[in-house]
Scaffold this motif. Structure first.
Motif, PDB file in Angstrom:
ATOM      1  N   MET A   1     -96.419  18.258  10.997  1.00 46.22           N
ATOM      2  CA  MET A   1     -96.494  17.228  10.212  1.00 46.22           C
ATOM      3  C   MET A   1     -98.029  16.379   9.697  1.00 46.22           C
ATOM      4  O   MET A   1     -98.687  16.579   8.891  1.00 46.22           O
ATOM      5  CB  MET A   1     -95.289  16.587  10.723  1.00 46.22           C
ATOM      6  N   VAL A  70     -92.418  11.277   2.439  1.00 42.21           N
ATOM      7  CA  VAL A  70     -93.067  12.729   3.316  1.00 42.21           C
ATOM      8  C   VAL A  70     -93.836  12.286   4.261  1.00 42.21           C
ATOM      9  O   VAL A  70     -94.830  13.296   4.801  1.00 42.21           O
ATOM     10  CB  VAL A  70     -92.917  13.608   2.433  1.00 42.21           C
ATOM     11  N   ALA A  74     -98.216  15.135   3.841  1.00 43.57           N
ATOM     12  CA  ALA A  74     -97.648  16.051   4.561  1.00 43.57           C
ATOM     13  C   ALA A  74     -98.039  17.806   4.109  1.00 43.57           C
ATOM     14  O   ALA A  74     -98.324  18.511   2.950  1.00 43.57           O
ATOM     15  CB  ALA A  74     -95.903  15.898   3.414  1.00 43.57           C
ATOM     16  N   THR A 334     -89.539  19.034   1.129  1.00 48.22           N
ATOM     17  CA  THR A 334     -89.729  18.413   3.042  1.00 48.22           C
ATOM     18  C   THR A 334     -88.696  17.615   3.108  1.00 48.22           C
ATOM     19  O   THR A 334     -88.149  17.512   4.078  1.00 48.22           O
ATOM     20  CB  THR A 334     -91.138  17.112   2.684  1.00 48.22           C
TER      21      THR A 334
END
Length: 443
Positions: A1, A70, A74, A334
């Motif tokens: 991530m 996100v 991301a 995502t």
């Protein structure tokens, strides 16, 4: 991530010496009218952490005002935007188009409420989206009046300032504003005179009566409302209010516009907050969470309404920039892969339980409200509903000093709002709430 360690670290005063040096440069070079919540200068951000130039790592309960749902780096956003950046940065969609813009519009048609034929137009900011929604509604209805609501926020352009309810800091000294804007009551349950149970029916009746008497339904092009009012204090209109207003619009040929700029894209635990009461807007405006931090906005709606403006009547040099479109595709990828609607609901569950416990101990917490990862507490004077902006500011300052970034809002400046990234780890979420609870103990 993200490669950024997901742990809070406070190694200097906040802001630290390097941030203070940069702040001095900023003061000399940046217009004073551009404010900042917390003058720490960021070097990296991702997940639920913001790292500053002094090496402090802050827990992020702001998401850049609901933008980096996100996370701020991301993987899919970075990968897709980087690839697009290497291919081309710009052609202007109105000169030579490209697939990314079309693909974003296809996804918006799929994700927004309703199964009718839909089209979209892409822009740069939320205010631009709202302004273009008004243009589209006026072109479709051949009417001029626009109805907005108490406590609403729609942007900082001339038209959207006029649509925004709060004077300071958004409107003061910047008039005159665009004409044909009319403001009516909203069902603010916590402050409704006869109580929250009556707010939906009474506020909608009042609003409709005012429209009929003061404007004339036949003159209204659009009714525009945030399904959860953002800057106004994370106000959820009392149940029944939105359906009644939407039905009134439908019955009178008025375009019903949901401003989902802050509440959209999984923020409330649904793709769009309108879904909570089954509202199907004619037009929906989006921005903020759409593209993982890159500037992109959209108006999406019924194909026949979207097609009302003449060819060339909608657009803008940068609208639907190819890199921003690529980022949006990564952000939506995502959201789907990580089921960020479920993550938002879990954040709500954790936060509301802790906030309820705080409310039990401290009677300055008047109300806890919001949905998903769009949660707020309204602070009042003990034993009353009088707004308490001083306590709100003191709590925010105490949180900041301990490495927790929180934001305030509200018409009365007395609301602490929480907008953590939807990808935040539960350990960071809990630690942030611990800091908040300690802040209450200290004021």
């Amino acid at each position: 991530m993200t490669a950024l360690p997901q742990e809070r670290r406070v190694v200097t005063a906040i802001p630290g010496p390097k941030s203070q040096e940069l702040q001095a440069r900023r003061t000399a070079a940046v217009a004073g009218g551009v404010g900042s919540v917390l003058p720490v200068f960021t070097t990296r951000a991702g997940g639920g952490i913001i790292e500053d130039v002094d090496g402090n790592r802050l827990i992020d309960f702001g998401s850049g005002i609901a933008v980096t749902s996100v996370g701020s780096s991301a993987e899919a956003v970075v990968r897709r935007a980087s690839a697009q950046l290497a291919d081309f940065t710009h052609t202007c969609f109105m000169v030579t188009p490209y697939e990314g813009y079309v693909e974003v519009c296809e996804l918006l048609a799929e994700l927004t409420p309703g199964d009718h034929a839909k089209k979209s137009a892409l822009f740069n900011s939320g205010a631009e989206a709202v302004e273009n929604a008004v243009k589209i509604a006026r072109a479709y209805t051949k009417r001029q009046a626009v109805v907005v609501f108490d406590h609403g926020y729609h942007g900082r352009t001339n038209l959207t300032m006029g649509m925004t309810a709060k004077n300071m800091p958004y409107k003061n000294g910047f008039g005159p504003f665009a004409p044909e804007i009319y403001r009516v009551p909203v069902a603010y349950g916590y402050r409704w005179p006869t109580g929250p149970d009556n707010a939906g029916a009474e506020a909608s009746a009042q609003a409709i009566d005012m429209i009929n008497k003061q404007v004339g339904a036949e003159n209204v092009a659009a009714i525009i409302i945030e399904p959860v009012l953002g800057e106004g204090g994370f106000i959820e209109p009392a149940k029944g209010f939105l359906p009644a207003i939407a039905q009134f619009a439908k019955d009178n040929g008025i375009v019903f516009v949901a401003d989902e700029i802050q509440s959209g894209f999984c923020r409330t635990g649904q793709w769009f907050a309108s879904e909570d009461e089954g509202i199907v807007p004619d037009l929906i405006t989006t921005a903020k969470g759409i593209a993982g931090g890159l500037p992109l906005a959209a108006v999406t709606g019924r194909a026949e309404i979207m097609d009302a403006p003449h060819s060339g009547g909608l657009g803008g040099t940068y609208g639907g920039n190819p890199v921003a479109c690529a980022a949006a595709l990564g952000a939506i990828e995502t959201m789907k892969e990580l089921d960020l609607n479920a993550k938002a609901k879990r954040i709500e569950e954790v936060m509301k339980a802790r906030l309820a416990a705080i409310q039990e101990k401290y009677d300055i917490v008047g109300d806890i409200r919001g949905r998903g990862a769009m949660i707020a507490i309204e602070l009042v004077q003990s034993g009353t509903k009088d707004p308490n902006p001083a306590a709100t500011a003191a709590l925010a300052k105490a949180c900041h000093a301990e490495g927790l970034l929180v934001l305030t809002c509200g018409t009365y400046g007395n609301v602490l709002r929480f907008l953590p990234p939807l990808v935040i780890g539960e350990d960071l979420l809990t630690e942030g709430l611990d800091i908040l609870e300690q802040a209450f103990a200290g004021i």
